[in-house]
Design a protein around this motif. Structure first.
Motif, mmCIF file in Angstrom:
data_model
loop_
_atom_site.group_PDB
_atom_site.id
_atom_site.type_symbol
_atom_site.label_atom_id
_atom_site.label_comp_id
_atom_site.label_asym_id
_atom_site.label_seq_id
_atom_site.Cartn_x
_atom_site.Cartn_y
_atom_site.Cartn_z
ATOM 1 N N VAL A 93 8.062 -33.874 -31.392
ATOM 2 C CA VAL A 93 8.856 -34.946 -31.647
ATOM 3 C C VAL A 93 8.591 -36.055 -31.471
ATOM 4 N N TYR A 94 8.806 -36.578 -32.766
ATOM 5 C CA TYR A 94 8.043 -37.629 -33.341
ATOM 6 C C TYR A 94 8.833 -38.526 -32.403
ATOM 7 N N ALA A 95 8.155 -39.963 -32.460
ATOM 8 C CA ALA A 95 9.400 -41.486 -32.335
ATOM 9 C C ALA A 95 8.406 -41.839 -33.195
ATOM 10 N N VAL A 96 9.711 -43.535 -33.356
ATOM 11 C CA VAL A 96 9.125 -44.326 -33.789
ATOM 12 C C VAL A 96 8.671 -45.600 -33.554
ATOM 13 N N GLU A 97 7.353 -46.401 -33.064
ATOM 14 C CA GLU A 97 7.022 -47.073 -31.739
ATOM 15 C C GLU A 97 7.154 -48.638 -33.500
ATOM 16 N N GLN A 98 7.386 -49.859 -32.754
ATOM 17 C CA GLN A 98 7.448 -51.231 -33.338
ATOM 18 C C GLN A 98 6.376 -50.960 -34.058
ATOM 19 N N ILE A 99 4.680 -51.066 -33.202
ATOM 20 C CA ILE A 99 3.626 -51.686 -33.589
ATOM 21 C C ILE A 99 3.420 -50.868 -34.741
ATOM 22 N N ASP A 100 4.011 -49.863 -35.053
ATOM 23 C CA ASP A 100 3.461 -49.330 -36.302
ATOM 24 C C ASP A 100 3.671 -49.500 -37.613
ATOM 25 N N GLN A 101 5.063 -50.412 -37.568
ATOM 26 C CA GLN A 101 6.311 -50.445 -38.799
ATOM 27 C C GLN A 101 5.212 -52.302 -39.539
ATOM 28 N N PRO A 102 6.467 -52.352 -41.019
ATOM 29 C CA PRO A 102 5.813 -52.973 -41.716
ATOM 30 C C PRO A 102 6.547 -54.590 -40.774
ATOM 31 N N ALA A 103 5.534 -55.773 -41.160
ATOM 32 C CA ALA A 103 6.368 -57.107 -40.554
ATOM 33 C C ALA A 103 7.586 -57.220 -41.409
ATOM 34 N N GLY A 104 8.918 -56.971 -40.009
ATOM 35 C CA GLY A 104 10.181 -57.178 -40.355
ATOM 36 C C GLY A 104 10.759 -55.969 -40.077
ATOM 37 N N LEU A 105 10.473 -54.895 -39.920
ATOM 38 C CA LEU A 105 10.991 -54.173 -40.077
ATOM 39 C C LEU A 105 11.343 -53.720 -37.977
ATOM 40 N N ASP A 106 13.091 -54.133 -37.939
ATOM 41 C CA ASP A 106 12.869 -53.849 -36.905
ATOM 42 C C ASP A 106 13.721 -52.670 -36.253
ATOM 43 N N ILE A 107 12.510 -52.119 -35.322
ATOM 44 C CA ILE A 107 13.222 -50.446 -35.214
ATOM 45 C C ILE A 107 14.745 -50.345 -34.937
ATOM 46 N N GLU A 108 15.258 -51.274 -33.734
ATOM 47 C CA GLU A 108 16.129 -51.091 -33.663
ATOM 48 C C GLU A 108 17.511 -51.304 -34.452
ATOM 49 N N ASP A 109 17.699 -51.711 -35.705
ATOM 50 C CA ASP A 109 18.450 -51.741 -36.976
ATOM 51 C C ASP A 109 17.662 -50.875 -38.013
ATOM 52 N N LEU A 110 16.437 -49.856 -37.549
ATOM 53 C CA LEU A 110 16.084 -49.411 -38.451
ATOM 54 C C LEU A 110 17.152 -47.464 -38.769
ATOM 55 N N GLN A 111 17.328 -47.183 -39.772
ATOM 56 C CA GLN A 111 18.196 -46.409 -40.368
ATOM 57 C C GLN A 111 17.598 -45.302 -41.039
ATOM 58 N N LEU A 112 16.847 -43.627 -40.745
ATOM 59 C CA LEU A 112 16.099 -42.772 -41.883
ATOM 60 C C LEU A 112 17.160 -43.165 -43.186
ATOM 61 N N ALA A 113 16.440 -43.724 -44.457
ATOM 62 C CA ALA A 113 16.940 -43.542 -45.547
ATOM 63 C C ALA A 113 17.381 -42.372 -46.318
ATOM 64 N N ASP A 114 16.520 -41.175 -45.913
ATOM 65 C CA ASP A 114 16.303 -39.981 -46.207
ATOM 66 C C ASP A 114 15.364 -38.443 -45.712
ATOM 67 N N THR A 115 15.489 -37.735 -45.396
ATOM 68 C CA THR A 115 14.807 -36.466 -45.355
ATOM 69 C C THR A 115 13.139 -36.538 -46.212
ATOM 70 N N GLU A 116 12.263 -37.399 -47.137
ATOM 71 C CA GLU A 116 11.555 -37.174 -46.992
ATOM 72 C C GLU A 116 10.469 -37.351 -46.628
ATOM 73 N N LEU A 117 9.778 -36.828 -45.492
ATOM 74 C CA LEU A 117 8.936 -36.429 -44.504
ATOM 75 C C LEU A 117 7.621 -36.487 -45.100
ATOM 76 N N GLN A 118 6.487 -36.877 -44.941
ATOM 77 C CA GLN A 118 5.394 -36.731 -45.583
ATOM 78 C C GLN A 118 3.926 -36.238 -43.897
ATOM 79 N N VAL A 119 3.403 -36.159 -43.563
ATOM 80 C CA VAL A 119 2.658 -35.762 -42.307
ATOM 81 C C VAL A 119 1.120 -36.458 -43.327
#
Length: 151
Positions: A75-101
């Motif tokens: 299972v994967y998780a998103v952490e704030q440290i890995d996100q671009p500046a301005g992307l607040d994970i509390e407001d994050l929504q998955l836009a599509d199911t295009e997932l890339q390793v």
């Protein structure tokens, strides 16, 4: 949004061999191998590892309308440290199911997953990074999410 699996079974696409010969591995059940074992017998289990977005159960309030990202048995998780500046994970929504390793070296070689996400008032799509859940908070303590609402 692409197709989502409502009730995934980890065994889908798995292969099992004993000494190179295929063994029946029923989806969603334990593989049972009954035989006389000999020294040197080799059992090989191969699990599919393509990342996937799995839809939460609609009966559970905390996962209704949300997905979890999985790859193989992880299972994967998103952490704030890995996100671009301005992307607040509390407001994050998955836009599509295009997932890339992705094999960026942020966790000592442990693969991450990059997905398209939306966050904030403008709803712009940006790449978000997900890490294996067991690796969270190993660099710094901060916000983390497993269940991601869909856009």
């Amino acid at each position: 949004m692409g197709a989502l699996a409502a009730h995934p079974r980890l065994g889908r696409g798995a292969t099992l061999t004993v000494n190179g010969e295929a063994v029946d591995a029923p989806v969603g059940d334990y593989a049972r191998i009954r035989r006389s074992w000999k020294k040197g017998d080799q059992v090989r289990l191969s699990l599919p590892d393509a990342p996937r977005a799995v839809l939460g159960q609609h009966q559970v309030d905390s996962s209704r309308g949300a997905v979890v990202i999985e790859r193989g048995p992880l299972v994967y998780a998103v952490e704030q440290i890995d996100q671009p500046a301005g992307l607040d994970i509390e407001d994050l929504q998955l836009a599509d199911t295009e997932l890339q390793v992705d094999h960026r070296d942020i966790l000592g070689g442990v693969p991450t997953i990059v997905c398209n996400a939306r966050s904030g008032p403008d709803g712009a799509t940006v790449p978000a990074v997900a890490i294996p859940y067991f690796m969270w908070a190993n660099r710094e303590v901060g916000p983390m999410r497993v269940w991601l609402p869909t856009a």
